[in-house]
Structure formats: C-alpha cells, structure tokens
Scaffold this motif. Structure first.
Motif, mmCIF file in Angstrom:
data_model
loop_
_atom_site.group_PDB
_atom_site.id
_atom_site.type_symbol
_atom_site.label_atom_id
_atom_site.label_comp_id
_atom_site.label_asym_id
_atom_site.label_seq_id
_atom_site.Cartn_x
_atom_site.Cartn_y
_atom_site.Cartn_z
ATOM 1 N N PHE A 129 29.536 41.394 40.665
ATOM 2 C CA PHE A 129 29.608 40.719 41.964
ATOM 3 C C PHE A 129 30.977 40.058 42.125
ATOM 4 C CE2 PHE A 129 24.762 39.937 41.531
ATOM 5 C CZ PHE A 129 24.519 41.251 41.891
ATOM 6 N N GLY A 130 31.411 39.408 41.064
ATOM 7 C CA GLY A 130 32.728 38.786 41.105
ATOM 8 C C GLY A 130 33.817 39.818 41.312
ATOM 9 N N MET A 149 24.003 44.009 47.440
ATOM 10 C CA MET A 149 25.429 44.221 47.221
ATOM 11 C C MET A 149 25.746 45.709 47.143
ATOM 12 S SD MET A 149 26.728 41.159 46.962
ATOM 13 C CE MET A 149 28.132 40.877 45.879
ATOM 14 N N LEU A 199 20.020 40.803 43.289
ATOM 15 C CA LEU A 199 20.922 40.904 44.425
ATOM 16 C C LEU A 199 21.790 42.153 44.402
ATOM 17 C CD1 LEU A 199 21.917 37.168 44.761
ATOM 18 C CD2 LEU A 199 20.309 38.484 46.129
ATOM 19 N N GLY A 205 33.921 40.937 44.847
ATOM 20 C CA GLY A 205 34.529 39.917 45.691
ATOM 21 C C GLY A 205 36.045 39.989 45.644
ATOM 22 N N ARG A 216 37.342 42.991 47.532
ATOM 23 C CA ARG A 216 37.294 42.759 48.971
ATOM 24 C C ARG A 216 38.486 41.904 49.400
ATOM 25 N NH1 ARG A 216 32.435 39.401 50.169
ATOM 26 N NH2 ARG A 216 33.931 37.867 49.404
ATOM 27 N N GLU A 270 35.517 37.918 38.305
ATOM 28 C CA GLU A 270 36.659 37.795 39.220
ATOM 29 C C GLU A 270 37.972 37.822 38.446
ATOM 30 O OE1 GLU A 270 34.570 35.082 42.748
ATOM 31 O OE2 GLU A 270 35.652 34.119 41.119
ATOM 32 N N VAL A 312 30.033 35.236 37.563
ATOM 33 C CA VAL A 312 30.788 35.720 38.712
ATOM 34 C C VAL A 312 32.278 35.464 38.499
ATOM 35 C CG1 VAL A 312 31.242 35.337 41.150
ATOM 36 C CG2 VAL A 312 28.895 35.479 40.341
#
Lengths: 377, 377
Positions: free
Chosen positions: B284-285, B315, B311, B288, B291, B259, B255
DNA sequence: CTGAAAGCGCTTACAG
DNA sequence: CTGAAAGCGCTTACAG
C-alpha cells in the motif's frame, strides 16, 4: 523425541506430579510452594504471605530475608490459590464484537497496555455473532474470572445491563454512554458537525452522507452511527441547506458497505459535490467506487471519513481523528480507578477529543455552486 | 446514585459477603456453592461434583436430579476453586507482538473462535516492545494461568524456548517452524516463488523486491521475511536472471516502510518493471509513492503483495493469500489436539495453503523487455 | 511483629 | 453407585 520428553518428563531438578485432568493424564511442574519458603526462612507461612505482598506487620529484617529466599528458590504465589482465598483475580475482561476489526484491535492494544502496566491479565471475549453475544450475557461467563469488565461498542439491553450488574464488578463502556456504568467515548455528533462544516467552509452545498447502518448483528443499536448522522443533518440545517433523502445512503461499516452506498449515491438525481462518510473503511470503499467510475477525488467529488485509520494517510483521505488507542487507554485507566477508589454518585463519562485531519480528498467544489440550493427535486 | 448502589449494595435476593481485597473493600456476590446443591439434592458434594461434570459413576436418575437442581439455583462451579483442585485452568494464552496490527488481529480472531467453541478462555499477552518480550519470558508469567500457549510470529531464543518448556505446557508457534514445539505456517518461500513467477510469466525481467527488514524490535529474527526473500531470488535465478542489489530494498513491515523502500527503488540506476512486496501493508505504501511520483500501476510498474489484506481488494492489489484467519484456527486446533492426545515423537508442523489472487496491479510490461538482461551496471 | 488455624470451593482417591 | 475426608496453595482474622 524432544516433543515426547516435554510432555512426559519435565526437566529434572524440579519435582513433578501426576495430575489427571480430563481425558488425558498430563504432567504439571510443581514449583516451590509457600511452605518451602517458610521452612527455609524459619517462619510461618502467614508471615511469608505478608512479607511477599508488602502487607504491613512484618519487620523489615524478616521481610527482606523472606524476599531473598523467595527469589532464591524462584517462589511465585500460585495465582489460583490466591484467587480462591481472596476472590481477586487480577484479571480484566475485555468484551469485543470482533477482534479482527481494525477499530477493536486499536482499543484492545491501548487498553491492554495500560492493564498490563498495572500488572493485570487481559481476558479477551470475542462475541463474534448475535448468538455469541446472547451466550455471553445469558451465562454468567465472567463470574469469578475477572475483577472488572471493559465492554466495547455495545448498546446494552436492559437484560444485558442487569446481567453485568449481577456480576458485581466495575464495568466501563467504550463508545457508548450509560446511565449505569462508566463510559469513555467521543462526541460523535460534534465531530460529525465539524467534518461537514469543513465541507461547507470549502464552499460545498450539495453534501452527501454515507452512514453506518444498523445491520451489524452484534453492534446493532450502538449510538455513534446515529450521532454522526445527527451531526451531519445539524450542520446542513444550520447552514440553511435542506436535507435530501437521496443524498443519505447507508451501509455496513466495511469497505463493501461503503462501495454499495457510494454506488447508490452515484445514481442520485443530482450528484453531491462532497460526501461525509461514517467511517474510514467505508470511505476507502467509496474512493474505490469513484475511481472505478472514472471520477477524480477531490476534483469531481470531495470525501471526508471518520476514524483516522492507519491507512487513511496513504489513501490521502481527509478524516476525523478520534484517537482510538487513546480511548482504549482512557477506558482502562477509568476501570483501574474504579477498582481502587470508591467512586461518587454518577457513573463517570469521559469524552475524548477528536480533530479534523486534512488531507487531499477534500477541496473546494470545481464550479462554485451558487444555485445548488434550489436544485432539489 | 445508581452507580453507588452497584458498588455498595448488590441486588437483594442474593447473599453478599464483604471481602477485603487490596486497598479497597469490595463487595462480591456470593452465589450458590456446591454444598447448597448437595443439600437440596440430599447427596454428598462429591456426587454433585461428579454429576455436573459428567464424570462416570453416578446413576442416571441422581445425575439428572442434581442437574435440575443446579440449574434451578443457578449453580456454576467456581472456576478458581476448580482450578486449584485440578490444576487445569481451561484457559489458553495467546502471545502476540502487537494486537493492533492487522495480521495479529486476524490470528487472534481465528484462534479465539476455535478456543471459545471448545469452552476455553483466551488470555491475551501483548508483548509490545523488546522490554515487554523480555519481561514475559523472564518472569514465569504464564505459570498457573493457562493450559496451553499459542505464540505468534516469534523466533524464540534458546532461553525463551527453555522458559516455555519449563512451563510444561503444550506450545504451538504460528508463522515459524520449530524443532521443539508444534507449528502452523505457510511455505513462505514457495509462495514468494509463485508471486515472482507470476511476474515472470507476464514477461517481466527487471523485477524488484521490497522486503521486510529485521528492524522490528519484537519480531526480529522471524523467518517469513527471509524465506520470502529467498523465494524471490530462487525464482529469478531459476529464470536465468541475475540478482541486482539495487533492486532489493527493505523496510519495516508497515505502510511507511513500503513508502521508503519504494522511494529508494525509484532512484535505482534502472527502474524495475515490476516489484514483489513482502507484505500488503508495505505494498500500500509503495502504491502511494508511485501515485505521488505520477506513475501508473500496472502500466508503468506492476506490484504484487503478500497477505491478501482486507483492503487489498479496494486497492486492486494482486497478492498472495495466506489465509491468516485459517492459520489462527489451525493453530488453535492443533493446540487442542495436543491437549487431549498424547502426541507422537516429532512436533507437528502444519503447512497452510497459499494462493495467488489476481487483481489489477499486475500486467505485462509496457514495452516487451528483450534487452533488459544485460542492462546491469 | 509473629504464628496456628480456619477457610476459600472445589476434586479425587479411597472405602464401602 | 455413593459418601467422608483429604488436599489443592494460598490469605486472613484471631490470639499472643
């Protein structure tokens, strides 16, 4: 070409023997045996055995000489021969409902690291389903295969307990207390209380619960779900807030379980302003449903989970950290202690600390709820 | 009280023996041995051995009688004695960088199910770090402990390959091709191409990449990251879109790696309208960060991942499913085949299908990009 | 401190 | 079809 040569002609400079095993004839490499080391060192095999295992009763000089020669010829005692002679396998069995689940992966990794550091092998038994669980406990699966057993998240029946006891091996349970075996776990009830208290302290009065139900065919009956529910109720009652059936929804411990439960919560007579969810994975599902419903977290509703899942940070989920890897490590350590010490009277029960991890899925309720107490149907 | 009795006085009605193993004296239950069954049946132990293992050469009548008696006294052959006699362990070693990672959990579970169904035990070796990897391959860790080896996501050095070959056991690699060993994997390049083509088909022309870099100390050098990068570039070039260095960012497969890479992408001279991410966890990172940056997916930017993580559905992440559990199953099956069949000349290489999973993180770009091609610095 | 021998509990040619 | 015996490769009382 190469492939064939691997199966049929092991590298030269190594003796080889033909062992017929099962249907196919397979080649097995024969490496140095203890006898060879003994001959080279000019001592008896018993002396070699003692020297190499650091058993007292060998002069320093011969011990060193034997070690040197053993290293030279690359001697390693055959595990199976040693096991047959001693009855000690150097192996710990880890019994897990489902290795693909995040929680169990953490435990396996944590426990495995400790066990490997102690020079032990890890034998993994995945139960899979109810049938697998039955087979595991009915057959004496572990007999002669392990020195100790770590059992994860299983509430053992009397028969299962008896089956494990018959093995005569040390057993440690994780995530579950026991009258009979050692255990490592968290105080789920206290942790749940602190989660709900966090919501109360923010000013929430209508607090829902998404709990783990007992539908899982393998882990059915385990106590954490019940304890977390009890903690939730205790906290509410202690704050003078009556329980509401509509605000308690349950589902399988999974994303979809959380989705379903949250969906039901959204059709409650009056919406909660906050929800305590029994696991982070369920909380992820809950967050997804809220997003779909066009609700904003935490503005419209606060959500707190339980686990501190790897992904809870990126989901910005407030949660309870229960140090799962640490639980696995502690369980392995307890098992190793049990293996080397004659333990006292009561089975040890180690409680691992939990802590609240604040993120941005929780906040004070939008409109300060002063009258919510009396809103029940 | 109970605890003590477990360690010191095994249930009656079972013979018990005192075995001194290591520092502590432990009690081991002694269950029926083959001799007892032979006596009761009035035959030789060799006949019992043959009868129970369904080896031909025993009359149906005696075989059945022996089986009955064995069941009656609860006889089970000692695994260690059988192993010593035959050299067959009935165990498969699974070598994994990190059991706590989602990917490996899936594989362990898939492979484990197949192996267990074949009656085999699973020995789990977690490498952990570079040092663990070194130790594993230097020492002959597996010698005498397994009949076959499943190695996950490791690009083996020449020495490591040699070390495994010396074992003389069938080896299957997962996620990595091999000249020497059997392998199961996906066509990462083709899968990446189809991911990028999906973005192209939606009308995107400025497509960024978040790739898995080689920083992981254990899985360093494995090919999937490179193949996915190559597939990305191929697709762009095939569409007549020049590559841009600024649009390729790399990070650890996690993750936080996602990011960091997405953050760098956000400071590129011109933003991409879509990003292909080398793994779902990195995606996912990335989601994030987007967002946090106040950007909306897919309106401002489309994101496609790789894995079809548990997941990714919640997501809402479009991704490439690579059937990880299926890969684990296929690898285990290949290993079992190798164990029972004398395989042909070339090491088998099984390619598992991938497929695009459409969710709502991808959409056509907001403003149809007609001039973007010439926007480079 | 060291060695010879028995034993761990099976399996497998070998002989009948 | 069945059995007696050797052997798998160690460890461990026992004797010296």
């Amino acid at each position: 070409m190469l492939w064939q040569s691997i199966r049929n002609s092991p590298p030269r400079a190594n003796a080889s023997a033909c062992v017929s095993g099962g249907s196919a004839v397979t080649w097995a490499l024969v490496t140095a045996r203890i006898e060879e080391v003994a001959e080279r060192a000019g001592v008896a095999v018993s002396t070699v055995s003692r020297a190499l295992r650091d058993v007292p009763g060998v002069s320093l000089a011969t011990r060193q000489r034997i070690k040197d020669i053993a290293a030279e010829v690359g001697y390693l005692a055959s595990p199976n021969a040693a096991r047959l002679a001693t009855g000690v396998t150097g192996t710990v069995a880890v019994v897990v409902p489902d290795a693909a689940k995040w929680f169990f992966g953490q435990v396996i990794s944590g426990a495995g690291a400790v066990l490997r550091a102690s020079g032990r092998d890890v034998l993994l038994y995945e139960l899979g389903d109810a049938e697998g669980r039955r087979r595991f406990f009915e057959g004496k699966t572990l007999r002669g295969r392990a020195d100790a057993v770590l059992v994860l998240s299983l509430r053992l029946s009397t028969e299962e307990t008896q089956s494990l006891r018959t093995l005569g091996l040390p057993v440690v349970l994780l995530g579950q207390g026991s009258e009979v075996f050692g255990s490592v776990r968290v105080d789920d009830r206290a942790a749940a209380r602190s989660a709900v208290r966090h919501l109360l302290n923010l000013g929430h009065r209508r607090i829902g619960l998404i709990g783990i139900d007992d539908a899982d065919e393998v882990t059915t009956g385990s106590t954490p779900p019940l304890s977390r529910l009890a903690g939730y109720r205790q906290s509410l009652l202690a704050a003078g807030i009556p329980l509401e059936e509509d605000l308690e929804q349950f589902g399988t411990n999974s994303v979809s379980g959380g989705e379903l439960a949250m969906t039901r919560l959204l059709s409650a007579p009056a919406l909660p302003t906050a929800v305590f969810v029994g696991s982070d994975e369920m909380a992820f599902g809950a967050l997804g449903v809220l997003r779909t419903a066009g609700m904003t977290v935490p503005r419209d509703i606060s959500v707190i989970g339980f686990d501190n899942h790897d992904l809870s940070q990126v989901m910005d989920l407030t949660t309870i950290d229960q140090n799962i890897r640490g639980q696995g490590e502690a369980a392995a350590e307890l098992l190793l202690e049990t293996l080397s010490t004659a333990l006292g009277t009561a089975p040890p029960d180690r409680i691992i600390d939990t802590r609240l991890v604040l993120r941005r899925s929780t906040a004070p309720p939008a409109d300060i709820p002063t009258s919510s107490k009396k809103e029940e149907t």
